[in-house]
Design a protein around this motif. Structure first.
Motif, PDB file in Angstrom:
ATOM      1  N   ASP A 277       1.233   5.069   0.356  1.00 17.17           N
ATOM      2  CA  ASP A 277       0.423   6.131   1.109  1.00 17.17           C
ATOM      3  C   ASP A 277      -0.145   7.304   0.318  1.00 17.17           C
ATOM      4  OD1 ASP A 277       0.735   4.921   3.840  1.00 17.17           O
ATOM      5  OD2 ASP A 277       2.736   5.552   3.939  1.00 17.17           O
ATOM      6  N   ARG A 278       0.620   7.418  -0.733  1.00 18.87           N
ATOM      7  CA  ARG A 278       0.335   8.823  -1.451  1.00 18.87           C
ATOM      8  C   ARG A 278       0.944   8.750  -2.780  1.00 18.87           C
ATOM      9  NH1 ARG A 278       0.474  15.123   0.616  1.00 18.87           N
ATOM     10  NH2 ARG A 278      -0.086  16.026  -1.335  1.00 18.87           N
ATOM     11  N   VAL A 279       0.084   9.121  -3.851  1.00 25.62           N
ATOM     12  CA  VAL A 279       0.795   9.217  -5.038  1.00 25.62           C
ATOM     13  C   VAL A 279       0.289  10.588  -5.753  1.00 25.62           C
ATOM     14  CG1 VAL A 279       0.936   8.624  -7.835  1.00 25.62           C
ATOM     15  CG2 VAL A 279       0.642   6.815  -5.909  1.00 25.62           C
ATOM     16  N   ASP A 280       1.054  11.688  -6.185  1.00 26.65           N
ATOM     17  CA  ASP A 280       0.538  12.859  -6.347  1.00 26.65           C
ATOM     18  C   ASP A 280       1.468  13.484  -7.715  1.00 26.65           C
ATOM     19  OD1 ASP A 280       3.000  13.993  -5.427  1.00 26.65           O
ATOM     20  OD2 ASP A 280       1.791  14.631  -3.643  1.00 26.65           O
TER      21      ASP A 280
ATOM     22  N   LYS B 237       0.837  -1.230   0.092  1.00 30.20           N
ATOM     23  CA  LYS B 237      -0.015  -0.009  -0.179  1.00 30.20           C
ATOM     24  C   LYS B 237       0.905   1.149   0.058  1.00 30.20           C
ATOM     25  CE  LYS B 237      -4.341  -1.638   2.070  1.00 30.20           C
ATOM     26  NZ  LYS B 237      -5.197  -1.141   2.998  1.00 30.20           N
TER      27      LYS B 237
ATOM     28  N   ILE C  90       4.881   8.458  -2.421  1.00 33.72           N
ATOM     29  CA  ILE C  90       5.362   8.579  -1.176  1.00 33.72           C
ATOM     30  C   ILE C  90       4.773   7.467  -0.161  1.00 33.72           C
ATOM     31  CG2 ILE C  90       5.073  10.486   0.672  1.00 33.72           C
ATOM     32  CD1 ILE C  90       4.424  12.515  -1.473  1.00 33.72           C
ATOM     33  N   ASP C  91       5.655   7.131   0.598  1.00 32.17           N
ATOM     34  CA  ASP C  91       5.574   6.091   1.881  1.00 32.17           C
ATOM     35  C   ASP C  91       5.632   6.395   2.978  1.00 32.17           C
ATOM     36  OD1 ASP C  91       4.299   3.360   2.502  1.00 32.17           O
ATOM     37  OD2 ASP C  91       6.131   2.638   2.593  1.00 32.17           O
ATOM     38  N   TYR C  92       4.889   7.119   3.856  1.00 28.75           N
ATOM     39  CA  TYR C  92       5.337   7.634   5.066  1.00 28.75           C
ATOM     40  C   TYR C  92       5.669   6.484   5.926  1.00 28.75           C
ATOM     41  CZ  TYR C  92       2.420  11.702   3.343  1.00 28.75           C
ATOM     42  OH  TYR C  92       2.192  12.614   2.516  1.00 28.75           O
TER      43      TYR C  92
END
Length: 73
Positions: free
Chosen positions: A19-22, A17, A31-33
């Motif tokens: 965390d974020r794709v932008d 998973k 982005i994987d926090y």
């Protein structure tokens, strides 16, 4: 993702998973926090496969997510 192990093709399933794709400007960011204390500094991508750098799992995982995203889209 196809991987060759000892000259025999192998097909497996990898996932996770993100965390974020932008997108910022022309750059797509994966982005994987991380909440733990994993190090994010590394000398080279090749170094992530050496014994010394192998403990930097967060960096390797983020590159793996980027590769999987690239292959999918």
């Amino acid at each position: 993702l196809d991987v060759n192990l000892k000259a025999e093709p192998f097909r497996g399933v990898l996932g996770g998973k993100v965390d974020r794709v932008d997108k910022k400007g022309d750059v797509l960011r994966i982005i994987d926090y991380k909440t733990g204390g994993d190090e994010i500094e590394f000398a080279s991508v090749q170094g992530l496969f050496t014994r010394e750098e192998r403990k930097k799992k967060a960096v390797f995982q983020t590159f793996l997510y980027a590769l999987l995203f690239y292959k999918q889209y």
